[in-house]
Design an enzyme around this catalytic site. Structure first.
Site, PDB file in Angstrom:
ATOM      1  N   HIS A  55       0.813  -1.230   0.000  1.00 12.36           N
ATOM      2  CA  HIS A  55       0.000   0.000   0.000  1.00 12.36           C
ATOM      3  C   HIS A  55       0.847   1.281   0.000  1.00 12.36           C
ATOM      4  CE1 HIS A  55      -2.717   3.173   1.118  1.00 12.36           C
ATOM      5  NE2 HIS A  55      -2.198   3.255   2.330  1.00 12.36           N
ATOM      6  N   HIS A  79       3.828   6.601   5.872  1.00 13.06           N
ATOM      7  CA  HIS A  79       2.632   7.272   6.408  1.00 13.06           C
ATOM      8  C   HIS A  79       1.774   6.400   7.324  1.00 13.06           C
ATOM      9  CE1 HIS A  79       0.349   5.580   2.941  1.00 13.06           C
ATOM     10  NE2 HIS A  79      -0.666   5.651   3.781  1.00 13.06           N
ATOM     11  N   ASP A  80       1.822   5.088   7.193  1.00 11.85           N
ATOM     12  CA  ASP A  80       0.991   4.248   8.060  1.00 11.85           C
ATOM     13  C   ASP A  80       1.775   3.561   9.168  1.00 11.85           C
ATOM     14  OD1 ASP A  80      -1.586   4.709   7.143  1.00 11.85           O
ATOM     15  OD2 ASP A  80      -1.382   3.284   5.490  1.00 11.85           O
ATOM     16  N   GLU A  83       0.593   4.499  12.866  1.00  8.98           N
ATOM     17  CA  GLU A  83      -0.739   4.044  13.223  1.00  8.98           C
ATOM     18  C   GLU A  83      -0.781   2.527  13.382  1.00  8.98           C
ATOM     19  OE1 GLU A  83      -3.872   5.013  10.502  1.00  8.98           O
ATOM     20  OE2 GLU A  83      -5.385   4.222  11.873  1.00  8.98           O
ATOM     21  N   ASP A  84      -0.060   1.830  12.517  1.00 13.83           N
ATOM     22  CA  ASP A  84      -0.244   0.382  12.455  1.00 13.83           C
ATOM     23  C   ASP A  84       0.869  -0.452  13.083  1.00 13.83           C
ATOM     24  OD1 ASP A  84      -2.565   0.893  11.128  1.00 13.83           O
ATOM     25  OD2 ASP A  84      -1.704   0.666   9.128  1.00 13.83           O
ATOM     26  N   ASP A 145      -2.630   8.472  -0.901  1.00 14.97           N
ATOM     27  CA  ASP A 145      -3.089   7.401  -0.015  1.00 14.97           C
ATOM     28  C   ASP A 145      -4.538   7.042  -0.343  1.00 14.97           C
ATOM     29  OD1 ASP A 145      -3.326   5.773   2.352  1.00 14.97           O
ATOM     30  OD2 ASP A 145      -4.268   7.476   3.359  1.00 14.97           O
TER      31      ASP A 145
HETATM   32 MN    MN Z   1      -2.530   4.653   4.053  1.00 17.16          MN
END
Ligand code: MN
Length: 667
Positions: A55, A79-80, A83-84, A145
């Site tokens: 992604h 970018h993720d 968060e993840d 995104d």
């Molecule tokens: Mn994303």
């Protein structure tokens, strides 16, 4: 197994195509971010079953279309991560610096909005705008995104699919449009279209493919014809391209015009000419118009008068270009205009040294739909909610550009009125506005403006905004200013802002059995005109009350009904007793008067006359001028509408006192 090393190499190759001096150090920065992200996401999977890191990679590939700088690329790859995964923002900052950390954090904040419906929209916008105000690159990453999420939407539950598609169409596409990021806007719209109306999309794209195959030859020929015509004239061209409208815009056009087949959309295919400089745009236009007949009404010079989002190009539509009955749309622009139109702010960003923080602020300063004090909004909690409501409104609204007599443009919402314009110039101009001239003619303060109108606001010191304006102003800015001012007046003086302050006394007298009106008795002779001025505005729709059936000349008053309609009653109508006091507004019959003025023509005399008429609340509805060749005197025949005839002698006197005016007659 996915070969990630190969994926990285592919990214590096793409970057090196546009990035100046993409040296080993820069490559290393991309490489570091790539492997950091890859390791952090580990064996996480997406809905599709693919490794999660596919992604961020694909989002970065999408992002590369707008040729971003290295920090933006790093942040997109990461970018993720926060968060993840277990990775913290501090770790990102240590490894990649505070800018990349900021970009990741801002993108993450937007993703974290977990509300439903309306609140969600506002909250998303709020997070986006706050991030963008600090660094415009936040939106580049967020859009890339989102586009990849749309591309993989078929893997997620139907309900979530619809929500994401709707949100993208309502928030992200308009933002991309307003920022001139058209490559992104078109992709978002087409992907959303696919999910929101799958059947229509399938049908339309099938038809489009068929038509394109059929027309390709004709278009290629047309491009060659245009090219040879331009080179014969020695015009410096970068490129002549064929352009196909994207499906969603075709769909919207068909909806708007009630078309049933694609054949009716004449501008499916257009030709775009990119020149080396601005003069060649106009020379190209001349060459084409000499050869093929343009459709007059379709010519637009968006170079001299850019669109509200800054878009520049010449647009013309030519007949007979590809020997078809269909006219052909042509766009002519310079390379810079082209880059601006396709890539928006990113086009300027690409070759700037990374970390140029000024850029975002400078860009936002030019973007009038964003308040310039966006940063203050963050600190003032109370105004936040209203401010973001306004912005979400303005994101979706169309815009017009209206000019001052000196040619300064103001960017306003669609259907804005002279009052909106007055407030856009200055708050004080708004508060004290008493009249407006649009393209040289006096117009009601509530008339609708359109792009290109030249508007002059006439003001009078000490005037207060009229509460009635709130019924028609379009910009939230004007609305806010009027409300604030009226509230302040109310607070300061405890004065009643009811435009008909005596209404209670009228009602009382009705009850006491007297029928005497507190208002001026009548306005003199009966008039045939049915126009009524309500609260200082003419051209306000109204209806006459059935109970008392007012006739011209009767003293009247307007009542704002529950349906927000103005109902005109006679002042001695008994029904007034039953109505709510605070919904009355002053109203007068307008009288149509013919003026004949003679005088010695000079510069500014027209303005002097108009200004005087405005002072007496007279509306010019018609005006004619004639010059007598023998005497060199001019005669103005002006039709005006005024609320009361009793001021006519003063008006005549005032007109007569203007220098160079000889006679004033009233008919
Ligand atoms: Mn994303």
């Amino acid at each position: 197994m996915i070969d990630f090393d190969q994926k990285l190499q592919h990214l590096l190759d793409q970057i090196s195509e546009y990035y100046p001096r993409f040296d080993w150090e820069d490559q290393e920065r991309v490489r570091q971010a790539f492997y950091f992200g890859l390791n952090a996401h580990g064996d996480q999977k997406r809905y599709s079953g693919e490794p999660y890191f596919v992604h961020p990679i694909t989002a970065t590939e999408i992002l590369l279309q707008i040729q971003p700088d290295i920090q933006t690329i790093q942040a997109c790859l990461l970018h993720d991560v926060v968060e993840d995964t277990e990775i913290t923002l501090q770790q990102i900052e240590q490894k990649f610096g505070s800018r990349v950390r900021f970009l990741c954090e801002a993108v993450e904040k937007v993703s974290q909005v977990r509300l439903q419906n309306k609140e969600r929209e506002i909250e998303t916008l709020k997070k986006l705008f706050i991030g963008m105000a600090e660094d415009i690159r936040v939106i580049f990453i967020k859009l890339a995104d989102r586009i990849h999420n749309l591309q993989t939407l078929h893997h997620i539950p139907r309900e979530k699919q619809q929500r994401i598609a709707q949100e993208s169409l309502h928030i992200y596409a308009p933002i991309a449009d307003k920022l001139n990021l058209h490559v992104f806007k078109n992709q978002i719209e087409d992907w959303c279209f696919q999910y929101i109306f799958p059947d229509i999309y399938a049908d339309l794209s099938h038809q489009m493919d068929k038509l394109q195959t059929k027309q390709q030859k004709i278009i290629d020929q047309a491009i060659r014809d245009v090219e040879s015509e331009l080179t014969a004239d020695n015009i410096q061209i970068e490129e002549v391209q064929g352009r196909t409208k994207h499906l969603y815009s075709v769909y919207r056009k068909m909806q708007k015009k009630n078309f049933t087949t694609l054949d009716e959309v004449y501008d499916l295919f257009a030709i775009r000419i990119i020149t080396q400089n601005q003069i060649d745009c106009y020379r190209a236009l001349g060459a084409l118009h000499r050869k093929w007949k343009p459709i007059n009404a379709r010519f637009k010079d968006h170079i001299a008068v850019p669109k509200p989002n800054g878009y520049q190009s010449l647009h013309t539509t030519l007949l007979g270009l590809h020997n078809e009955k269909n006219p052909t749309e042509i766009q002519i622009r310079t390379l810079q205009m082209h880059l601006d139109a396709e890539y928006g702010p990113a086009a300027h960003w690409a070759y700037k040294a990374a970390g140029n923080d000024d850029f975002s602020q400078k860009y936002i300063d030019q973007t009038e739909w964003l308040p310039s004090d966006i940063k203050d909004i963050q600190s003032n909690e109370n105004e936040q909610e209203i401010a973001f409501q306004k912005m979400s409104e303005s994101i979706r609204q169309g815009r017009i550009i209206v000019f001052t007599p000196r040619g300064e443009g103001r960017n306003l919402p669609e259907k804005a009125t002279p009052i909106d314009f007055a407030y856009a110039i200055h708050t004080e101009v708004g508060h004290s506005a008493i009249g407006a001239k649009v393209n040289g003619h006096i117009r009601p303060l509530d008339s609708e403006l359109s792009t290109g109108d030249v508007v002059e606001i006439m003001t009078k010191k000490g005037r207060q905004p009229n509460p009635l304006w709130l019924n028609f102003v379009k910009s939230s800015m004007a609305k806010g200013q009027i409300k604030t001012h009226l509230n302040r007046l109310k607070r300061d003086s405890q004065t009643d802002l009811n435009p008909v302050p005596h209404i209670e006394q009228i009602q009382k007298q009705h009850k006491a059995g007297t029928r005497k009106s507190l208002f001026a008795k009548t306005f003199g002779p009966k008039t045939t005109s049915q126009n009524i001025m309500i609260g200082g505005q003419s051209d306000v729709p109204y209806r006459l009350a059935k109970c008392c059936q007012p006739k011209p000349g009767n003293p009247i008053v307007a009542y704002i009904s529950r349906g927000l309609q103005f109902v005109i009653h006679k002042q001695d109508c008994e029904a007034l007793d039953e109505l709510e006091n605070n919904r009355f507004i002053e109203a007068h019959w307008l009288h149509t008067i013919q003026l004949k003025i003679t005088g010695k023509p000079r510069l500014g005399l027209n303005q002097d006359i108009s200004r005087t008429l405005t002072q007496f609340h007279a509306l010019e509805t018609q005006s004619q001028y004639q010059q007598n060749p023998d005497t060199n005197l001019g005669t103005w025949s002006i039709t005006i509408e005024i609320p009361s005839q009793k001021n006519l002698p003063q008006l005549t006197h005032k007109l007569q006192s203007i220098s160079d005016i000889k006679t004033v007659e009233i008919h």
